[in-house]
Design a protein around this motif. Structure first.
Motif, PDB file in Angstrom:
ATOM      1  N   LEU A 113       1.080  -1.124   0.163  1.00 37.03           N
ATOM      2  CA  LEU A 113      -0.088  -0.113  -0.071  1.00 37.03           C
ATOM      3  C   LEU A 113       1.002   1.412   0.028  1.00 37.03           C
ATOM      4  CD1 LEU A 113      -3.036   1.267   0.113  1.00 37.03           C
ATOM      5  CD2 LEU A 113      -2.826   1.139   2.658  1.00 37.03           C
ATOM      6  N   MET A 114       1.874   1.178   0.872  1.00 36.50           N
ATOM      7  CA  MET A 114       2.778   2.546   0.790  1.00 36.50           C
ATOM      8  C   MET A 114       3.576   2.751  -0.736  1.00 36.50           C
ATOM      9  SD  MET A 114       4.364   2.038   4.908  1.00 36.50           S
ATOM     10  CE  MET A 114       5.717   2.848   4.208  1.00 36.50           C
ATOM     11  N   TYR A 115       3.928   1.539  -1.052  1.00 32.80           N
ATOM     12  CA  TYR A 115       4.475   1.635  -2.511  1.00 32.80           C
ATOM     13  C   TYR A 115       3.938   2.191  -3.474  1.00 32.80           C
ATOM     14  CZ  TYR A 115       6.538   0.097  -6.864  1.00 32.80           C
ATOM     15  OH  TYR A 115       6.972  -0.108  -8.134  1.00 32.80           O
ATOM     16  N   ARG A 116       2.304   1.630  -3.496  1.00 34.20           N
ATOM     17  CA  ARG A 116       1.422   2.276  -4.472  1.00 34.20           C
ATOM     18  C   ARG A 116       1.052   3.641  -4.388  1.00 34.20           C
ATOM     19  NH1 ARG A 116      -2.190  -3.411  -3.910  1.00 34.20           N
ATOM     20  NH2 ARG A 116      -0.793  -4.600  -5.112  1.00 34.20           N
ATOM     21  N   VAL A 117       0.681   4.006  -2.987  1.00 32.34           N
ATOM     22  CA  VAL A 117       0.425   5.486  -2.647  1.00 32.34           C
ATOM     23  C   VAL A 117       1.486   6.243  -3.056  1.00 32.34           C
ATOM     24  CG1 VAL A 117      -0.144   7.157  -0.809  1.00 32.34           C
ATOM     25  CG2 VAL A 117      -1.319   5.031  -0.846  1.00 32.34           C
ATOM     26  N   GLY A 118       2.636   5.796  -3.038  1.00 35.08           N
ATOM     27  CA  GLY A 118       3.876   6.679  -3.193  1.00 35.08           C
ATOM     28  C   GLY A 118       3.937   6.712  -4.696  1.00 35.08           C
ATOM     29  N   ILE A 119       3.852   5.926  -5.315  1.00 33.45           N
ATOM     30  CA  ILE A 119       3.890   5.892  -7.075  1.00 33.45           C
ATOM     31  C   ILE A 119       2.897   6.837  -7.488  1.00 33.45           C
ATOM     32  CG2 ILE A 119       3.380   4.398  -9.068  1.00 33.45           C
ATOM     33  CD1 ILE A 119       6.285   4.103  -7.834  1.00 33.45           C
ATOM     34  N   ASP A 120       1.527   6.574  -6.687  1.00 28.49           N
ATOM     35  CA  ASP A 120       0.475   7.531  -7.295  1.00 28.49           C
ATOM     36  C   ASP A 120       0.732   8.854  -7.005  1.00 28.49           C
ATOM     37  OD1 ASP A 120      -0.719   5.306  -8.223  1.00 28.49           O
ATOM     38  OD2 ASP A 120      -2.173   5.241  -6.525  1.00 28.49           O
ATOM     39  N   ALA A 121       1.244   9.198  -5.999  1.00 28.68           N
ATOM     40  CA  ALA A 121       1.609  10.636  -5.434  1.00 28.68           C
ATOM     41  C   ALA A 121       2.897  11.093  -6.349  1.00 28.68           C
ATOM     42  CB  ALA A 121       1.954  10.839  -3.831  1.00 28.68           C
ATOM     43  N   ARG A 122       3.944  10.404  -6.480  1.00 31.53           N
ATOM     44  CA  ARG A 122       4.856  10.989  -7.469  1.00 31.53           C
ATOM     45  C   ARG A 122       4.493  11.163  -8.793  1.00 31.53           C
ATOM     46  NH1 ARG A 122       7.970   6.897  -4.483  1.00 31.53           N
ATOM     47  NH2 ARG A 122       9.476   8.172  -3.178  1.00 31.53           N
TER      48      ARG A 122
ATOM     49  N   GLY B 163      16.421  21.549 -10.838  1.00 32.87           N
ATOM     50  CA  GLY B 163      16.328  20.414  -9.877  1.00 32.87           C
ATOM     51  C   GLY B 163      15.061  20.485  -9.098  1.00 32.87           C
ATOM     52  N   GLN B 164      14.163  21.439  -9.302  1.00 37.59           N
ATOM     53  CA  GLN B 164      13.114  21.595  -8.308  1.00 37.59           C
ATOM     54  C   GLN B 164      12.000  20.283  -8.635  1.00 37.59           C
ATOM     55  OE1 GLN B 164      12.703  23.608  -5.832  1.00 37.59           O
ATOM     56  NE2 GLN B 164      10.427  22.913  -5.386  1.00 37.59           N
ATOM     57  N   LEU B 165      11.881  19.828  -9.652  1.00 31.52           N
ATOM     58  CA  LEU B 165      10.976  18.573 -10.099  1.00 31.52           C
ATOM     59  C   LEU B 165      11.726  17.382  -9.246  1.00 31.52           C
ATOM     60  CD1 LEU B 165       8.737  17.236 -11.283  1.00 31.52           C
ATOM     61  CD2 LEU B 165      10.149  17.020 -13.372  1.00 31.52           C
ATOM     62  N   GLN B 166      12.865  17.344  -9.483  1.00 30.49           N
ATOM     63  CA  GLN B 166      13.665  16.101  -8.716  1.00 30.49           C
ATOM     64  C   GLN B 166      13.551  16.196  -7.066  1.00 30.49           C
ATOM     65  OE1 GLN B 166      14.892  17.937 -10.905  1.00 30.49           O
ATOM     66  NE2 GLN B 166      15.660  16.605 -12.664  1.00 30.49           N
ATOM     67  N   HIS B 167      13.631  17.284  -6.678  1.00 27.02           N
ATOM     68  CA  HIS B 167      13.465  17.555  -5.295  1.00 27.02           C
ATOM     69  C   HIS B 167      11.929  17.206  -4.797  1.00 27.02           C
ATOM     70  CE1 HIS B 167      13.942  19.108  -1.229  1.00 27.02           C
ATOM     71  NE2 HIS B 167      12.992  19.952  -1.533  1.00 27.02           N
ATOM     72  N   LEU B 168      11.026  17.788  -5.267  1.00 24.73           N
ATOM     73  CA  LEU B 168       9.741  17.590  -5.243  1.00 24.73           C
ATOM     74  C   LEU B 168       9.268  16.266  -5.143  1.00 24.73           C
ATOM     75  CD1 LEU B 168       7.928  20.497  -6.927  1.00 24.73           C
ATOM     76  CD2 LEU B 168       8.130  20.177  -4.383  1.00 24.73           C
ATOM     77  N   VAL B 169       9.780  15.362  -6.312  1.00 22.90           N
ATOM     78  CA  VAL B 169       9.321  13.889  -6.734  1.00 22.90           C
ATOM     79  C   VAL B 169       9.884  13.170  -5.520  1.00 22.90           C
ATOM     80  CG1 VAL B 169       9.463  12.089  -8.355  1.00 22.90           C
ATOM     81  CG2 VAL B 169       8.643  14.306  -8.937  1.00 22.90           C
ATOM     82  N   LEU B 170      11.177  13.483  -5.208  1.00 26.38           N
ATOM     83  CA  LEU B 170      11.929  12.338  -4.224  1.00 26.38           C
ATOM     84  C   LEU B 170      11.509  12.794  -2.896  1.00 26.38           C
ATOM     85  CD1 LEU B 170      15.260  12.475  -6.120  1.00 26.38           C
ATOM     86  CD2 LEU B 170      13.583  10.587  -6.091  1.00 26.38           C
ATOM     87  N   ASN B 171      11.163  13.921  -2.497  1.00 29.42           N
ATOM     88  CA  ASN B 171      11.009  14.317  -1.003  1.00 29.42           C
ATOM     89  C   ASN B 171       9.875  14.605  -0.733  1.00 29.42           C
ATOM     90  OD1 ASN B 171      13.966  14.078  -0.514  1.00 29.42           O
ATOM     91  ND2 ASN B 171      14.418  15.936  -1.461  1.00 29.42           N
ATOM     92  N   PHE B 172       9.157  15.500  -1.417  1.00 26.40           N
ATOM     93  CA  PHE B 172       8.018  15.902  -0.821  1.00 26.40           C
ATOM     94  C   PHE B 172       6.793  14.687  -0.875  1.00 26.40           C
ATOM     95  CE2 PHE B 172       3.627  18.284  -1.906  1.00 26.40           C
ATOM     96  CZ  PHE B 172       3.806  19.213  -0.596  1.00 26.40           C
ATOM     97  N   SER B 173       6.930  14.021  -2.034  1.00 27.71           N
ATOM     98  CA  SER B 173       5.753  12.717  -1.917  1.00 27.71           C
ATOM     99  C   SER B 173       6.129  11.841  -0.999  1.00 27.71           C
ATOM    100  CB  SER B 173       5.787  12.178  -3.445  1.00 27.71           C
ATOM    101  OG  SER B 173       6.897  11.499  -3.693  1.00 27.71           O
ATOM    102  N   ARG B 174       7.444  11.686  -0.501  1.00 23.40           N
ATOM    103  CA  ARG B 174       7.656  10.738   0.468  1.00 23.40           C
ATOM    104  C   ARG B 174       7.307  11.165   1.899  1.00 23.40           C
ATOM    105  NH1 ARG B 174      13.742  10.613   1.351  1.00 23.40           N
ATOM    106  NH2 ARG B 174      13.646  10.501  -0.865  1.00 23.40           N
ATOM    107  N   THR B 175       6.951  12.578   2.110  1.00 20.11           N
ATOM    108  CA  THR B 175       6.919  13.043   3.280  1.00 20.11           C
ATOM    109  C   THR B 175       5.214  13.232   3.528  1.00 20.11           C
ATOM    110  OG1 THR B 175       6.883  15.239   2.593  1.00 20.11           O
ATOM    111  CG2 THR B 175       8.919  14.167   3.664  1.00 20.11           C
ATOM    112  N   GLY B 176       4.526  12.534   2.831  1.00 16.36           N
ATOM    113  CA  GLY B 176       3.040  12.607   2.809  1.00 16.36           C
ATOM    114  C   GLY B 176       2.382  13.558   2.314  1.00 16.36           C
ATOM    115  N   MET B 177       2.739  14.724   1.580  1.00 20.38           N
ATOM    116  CA  MET B 177       2.266  15.911   1.055  1.00 20.38           C
ATOM    117  C   MET B 177       1.470  16.269   2.124  1.00 20.38           C
ATOM    118  SD  MET B 177       1.714  14.133  -2.647  1.00 20.38           S
ATOM    119  CE  MET B 177       0.304  15.017  -3.357  1.00 20.38           C
TER     120      MET B 177
END
Length: 140
Positions: free
Chosen positions: A96-105, A126-140
């Motif tokens: 579930l965490m994997y799927r939700v993370g993929i959906d968020a990214r 590099g803003q897109l990379q930063h957002l995709v890797l960090n922002f989606s991981r923290t739960g938005m």
């Protein structure tokens, strides 16, 4: 703290949309695991009390008598059930965490790529990379 999106949905509801089956399986498995743990604790307490008082049989509901060996076998079965249920829950949570993370990214990437050129130009490199890797991981 309840964050409403422009269409009135909460962030959590949006993130978990489409994952109702997995959430149901996790909920039921957690209930079964909790019930088996409670039963295991009760049976272990009964067996411990019976061993301490040198009782060979334990009074069971409805007038039945159960041996300590049978009680320990039942406790072992509940322990195995608890272990299997915990493995199911761990695997389900991981998926579930994997799927939700993929959906968020994916959603974040699509939103960024569909934004105006002016907005993209104003963002640092590099803003897109930063957002995709960090922002989606923290739960938005």
């Amino acid at each position: 703290m309840r964050s409403l999106l422009p269409n009135g949905q909460t962030t959590l509801r949006r993130l978990l949309h489409g994952h109702h089956r997995a959430l149901t399986v996790l909920s039921v498995a957690s209930l079964v695991g909790g019930a088996s743990e409670a039963g295991l604790l009760g049976l272990t307490g009964l067996a411990t009390f019976s061993i301490a008082t040198d009782a060979r049989e334990i009074p069971w509901p409805f007038g039945a008598q159960v041996s300590i060996e049978s009680l320990l076998i039942l406790a072992a079965v509940l322990l195995v059930v608890r272990l299997v249920v915990e493995l199911i829950v761990a695997q389900g949570l991981s998926r579930l965490m994997y799927r939700v993370g993929i959906d968020a990214r994916s959603s974040l990437t699509a939103s960024y790529l569909e934004s105006s050129w002016e907005l993209k130009q104003a963002e640092p490199a590099g803003q897109l990379q930063h957002l995709v890797l960090n922002f989606s991981r923290t739960g938005m």
